[in-house]
Design an enzyme around this catalytic site. Structure first.
Site, mmCIF file in Angstrom:
data_model
loop_
_atom_site.group_PDB
_atom_site.id
_atom_site.type_symbol
_atom_site.label_atom_id
_atom_site.label_comp_id
_atom_site.label_asym_id
_atom_site.label_seq_id
_atom_site.Cartn_x
_atom_site.Cartn_y
_atom_site.Cartn_z
ATOM 1 N N SER A 1 0.860 -1.193 0.000
ATOM 2 C CA SER A 1 0.000 0.000 0.000
ATOM 3 C C SER A 1 0.895 1.241 0.000
ATOM 4 O O SER A 1 2.109 1.148 0.216
ATOM 5 C CB SER A 1 -0.885 -0.001 1.247
ATOM 6 O OG SER A 1 -0.094 0.237 2.407
ATOM 7 N N ASP B 1 -1.330 -1.767 -3.930
ATOM 8 C CA ASP B 1 -2.691 -1.840 -3.372
ATOM 9 C C ASP B 1 -3.242 -0.423 -3.173
ATOM 10 O O ASP B 1 -2.551 0.440 -2.616
ATOM 11 C CB ASP B 1 -2.599 -2.581 -2.019
ATOM 12 C CG ASP B 1 -3.951 -2.918 -1.427
ATOM 13 O OD1 ASP B 1 -4.898 -3.128 -2.199
ATOM 14 O OD2 ASP B 1 -4.039 -3.012 -0.179
ATOM 15 N N HIS B 2 -4.453 -0.169 -3.614
ATOM 16 C CA HIS B 2 -5.134 1.124 -3.425
ATOM 17 C C HIS B 2 -4.273 2.322 -3.831
ATOM 18 O O HIS B 2 -4.034 3.240 -3.026
ATOM 19 C CB HIS B 2 -5.578 1.302 -1.962
ATOM 20 C CG HIS B 2 -6.681 0.370 -1.581
ATOM 21 N ND1 HIS B 2 -7.973 0.516 -2.019
ATOM 22 C CD2 HIS B 2 -6.673 -0.741 -0.812
ATOM 23 C CE1 HIS B 2 -8.714 -0.465 -1.536
ATOM 24 N NE2 HIS B 2 -7.948 -1.244 -0.815
ATOM 25 N N LYS C 1 -16.461 -5.794 10.173
ATOM 26 C CA LYS C 1 -17.084 -5.835 8.852
ATOM 27 C C LYS C 1 -18.598 -5.970 8.935
ATOM 28 O O LYS C 1 -19.328 -5.293 8.243
ATOM 29 C CB LYS C 1 -16.521 -7.017 8.058
ATOM 30 C CG LYS C 1 -15.008 -6.923 7.847
ATOM 31 C CD LYS C 1 -14.530 -8.008 6.930
ATOM 32 C CE LYS C 1 -13.027 -8.160 6.963
ATOM 33 N NZ LYS C 1 -12.299 -6.951 6.566
ATOM 34 N N GLY D 1 -11.140 -6.489 1.599
ATOM 35 C CA GLY D 1 -11.769 -6.673 2.909
ATOM 36 C C GLY D 1 -12.119 -8.125 3.178
ATOM 37 O O GLY D 1 -13.206 -8.432 3.665
ATOM 38 N N ASP E 1 -5.276 -8.476 4.921
ATOM 39 C CA ASP E 1 -4.296 -7.695 5.679
ATOM 40 C C ASP E 1 -4.603 -7.758 7.181
ATOM 41 O O ASP E 1 -3.764 -8.126 7.999
ATOM 42 C CB ASP E 1 -4.313 -6.242 5.182
ATOM 43 C CG ASP E 1 -3.220 -5.406 5.822
ATOM 44 O OD1 ASP E 1 -2.292 -5.982 6.418
ATOM 45 O OD2 ASP E 1 -3.272 -4.162 5.731
HETATM 46 P P1 13P Z 1 -8.862 -6.673 5.283
HETATM 47 O O1 13P Z 1 -8.863 -5.414 6.076
HETATM 48 O O2 13P Z 1 -10.147 -7.411 5.399
HETATM 49 O O3 13P Z 1 -7.697 -7.552 5.591
HETATM 50 O O4 13P Z 1 -8.724 -6.253 3.727
HETATM 51 C C1 13P Z 1 -7.473 -5.917 3.180
HETATM 52 C C2 13P Z 1 -7.591 -5.293 1.842
HETATM 53 O O5 13P Z 1 -8.616 -5.249 1.212
HETATM 54 C C3 13P Z 1 -6.350 -4.724 1.272
HETATM 55 O O6 13P Z 1 -6.576 -4.079 0.062
HETATM 56 O O1 G3H Z 2 -6.898 -1.797 2.328
HETATM 57 C C1 G3H Z 2 -5.954 -1.366 2.948
HETATM 58 C C2 G3H Z 2 -4.911 -2.318 3.433
HETATM 59 O O2 G3H Z 2 -5.356 -3.029 4.566
HETATM 60 C C3 G3H Z 2 -3.621 -1.606 3.649
HETATM 61 O O3 G3H Z 2 -3.663 -0.854 4.819
HETATM 62 O O4 G3H Z 2 -3.133 1.414 3.987
HETATM 63 O O5 G3H Z 2 -2.837 0.833 6.394
HETATM 64 O O6 G3H Z 2 -1.276 -0.088 4.665
HETATM 65 P P1 G3H Z 2 -2.677 0.416 4.977
HETATM 66 ZN ZN ZN Z 3 -8.469 -3.105 -0.022
#
Ligand code: 13P
Ligand code: G3H
Ligand code: ZN
Length: 318
Positions: free
Chosen positions: A48, A81-82, A183, A211, A256
């Site tokens: 991330s 990620d994101h 969740k 998630g 995560d």
């Molecule tokens: P969780 O918070 O459910 O582990 O999801 C992680 C996630 O979607 C990272 O992009």
């Molecule tokens: O979706 C987000 C992931 O759990 C990553 O979390 O942005 O705190 O690294 P972070």
């Molecule tokens: Zn995510």
């Protein structure tokens, strides 16, 4: 061996899901590689923006490169990620990543399409694939907070327009999950009807589930017994729904939070039982072993355990 995310998706699509695990440091990386080697599972490492800024993005890259030497049998992809647009470009230009996620899901549809299209053009020119998000998960994604009540599931009609116009390679769809440990209230199921409707309209398109942590009750209880104050009603995705979702096209499952819970439990219990300790290596070593066990278990639930040889055969064919 680092492979492309597209190569992993091609082998797994419709059969099982590839676990995508967020990594921030050397201990997580060791545990991840060990666990996937124990389970003989292919995997995706995801980084991330927060992880890239935690120590330094070059530190993470070096840790992953070192893990590759330590575990030469491993087969995995490296994914952003994101990402926002600029971070996507940084990763695309770095030459290290297999794929990026552009997350413009908080923007109106046409803006989301336009941003995603720009990222897709830059990524495809360099051989990377792009994951993009449509719909909104509940919970907290980096800087953006979405109320549980406002979480909106992906509209399958809109998904067709979004994927066709943006050219994205996989779709992060809102199917009832949210990030973090809280969740659902009570027992809830994934929205299989949404997954099915998207797959019907866009056959062959890998769907990504964000998630996806299961937030095990016993993990939360152990953390609280060791001094934590997590809400005991914390609740996640039923792990037995990973595989049915995978058969409907959910090819990447992001996890995560569950790994963070493992870290918290190990460290809280260690320092509770040894209040005079101050060497971080003993709990660090325990964490690596526990994280590896956790990853091997997730691989079984995702159906990716034991798939390393078929993936190796597929990627070496080209
Ligand atoms: P969780 O918070 O459910 O582990 O999801 C992680 C996630 O979607 C990272 O992009
Ligand atoms: O979706 C987000 C992931 O759990 C990553 O979390 O942005 O705190 O690294 P972070
Ligand atoms: Zn995510």
């Amino acid at each position: 061996m680092i492979v492309t995310t597209a190569q992993l998706f091609k082998v797994a699509y419709g059969k099982y899901a590839i676990g995508a695990y967020n990594i921030n440091n050397a201990e997580q990386t060791m545990g991840l590689f060990k666990g996937c080697m124990q389970a003989k599972a292919p995997f995706i490492i995801q980084l991330s923006k927060g992880a890239r800024n935690y120590t330094d993005k070059r530190m993470l890259e070096a840790i992953i490169r070192a893990a590759e030497e330590i575990f030469p049998e491993a087969i995995y992809a490296v994914h952003l990620d994101h990402g926002d647009e600029q971070t996507c470009y940084d990763c695309i230009d770095s030459g290290f990543y297999s794929s990026v996620m552009i997350d413009a899901s908080h923007d109106p549809l046409q803006e989301n399409i336009a941003i995603t299209r720009r990222v897709v053009d830059r990524a495809h020119a360099k051989g990377l694939s792009v994951e993009a998000e449509l719909g909104m998960l509940g919970g907290v994604e980096e800087d953006i907070s979405v109320d549980e009540g406002n979480a909106c599931l992906t509209n399958p009609e809109e998904a067709v327009e979004f994927v066709t116009k943006s050219g994205c390679d996989s779709l992060a769809a809102a199917i009832g999950t949210s990030h973090g440990a809280y969740k659902f209230k009570g027992q809830q199921s994934l929205h299989f009807e949404v997954i099915e409707a998207i797959q019907k309209k866009l056959p062959g398109l890998p769907i990504v589930m964000h998630g996806s942590s299961s937030v095990p009750k016993d993990e939360v209880a152990r953390i609280n017994k060791a001094g934590g104050t997590l809400d005991p009603t914390a609740c996640g995705v039923n792990e037995d729904e990973y595989l049915p979702a995978a058969k409907l096209g959910v090819t990447k499952v992001n996890i995560d939070t569950d790994g963070r819970l493992v870290w918290t439990r190990v460290h809280r219990e260690f320092f509770r039982d040894k209040p005079d300790a101050f060497d971080f290596r003993p709990p660090g070593k325990t964490f690596i072993e526990e994280y590896a066990k956790f990853i091997a278990h997730k691989s079984e639930k995702l159906g990716s355990a034991g798939k390393l040889d078929e993936v190796r055969a597929a990627v070496s064919k080209k």
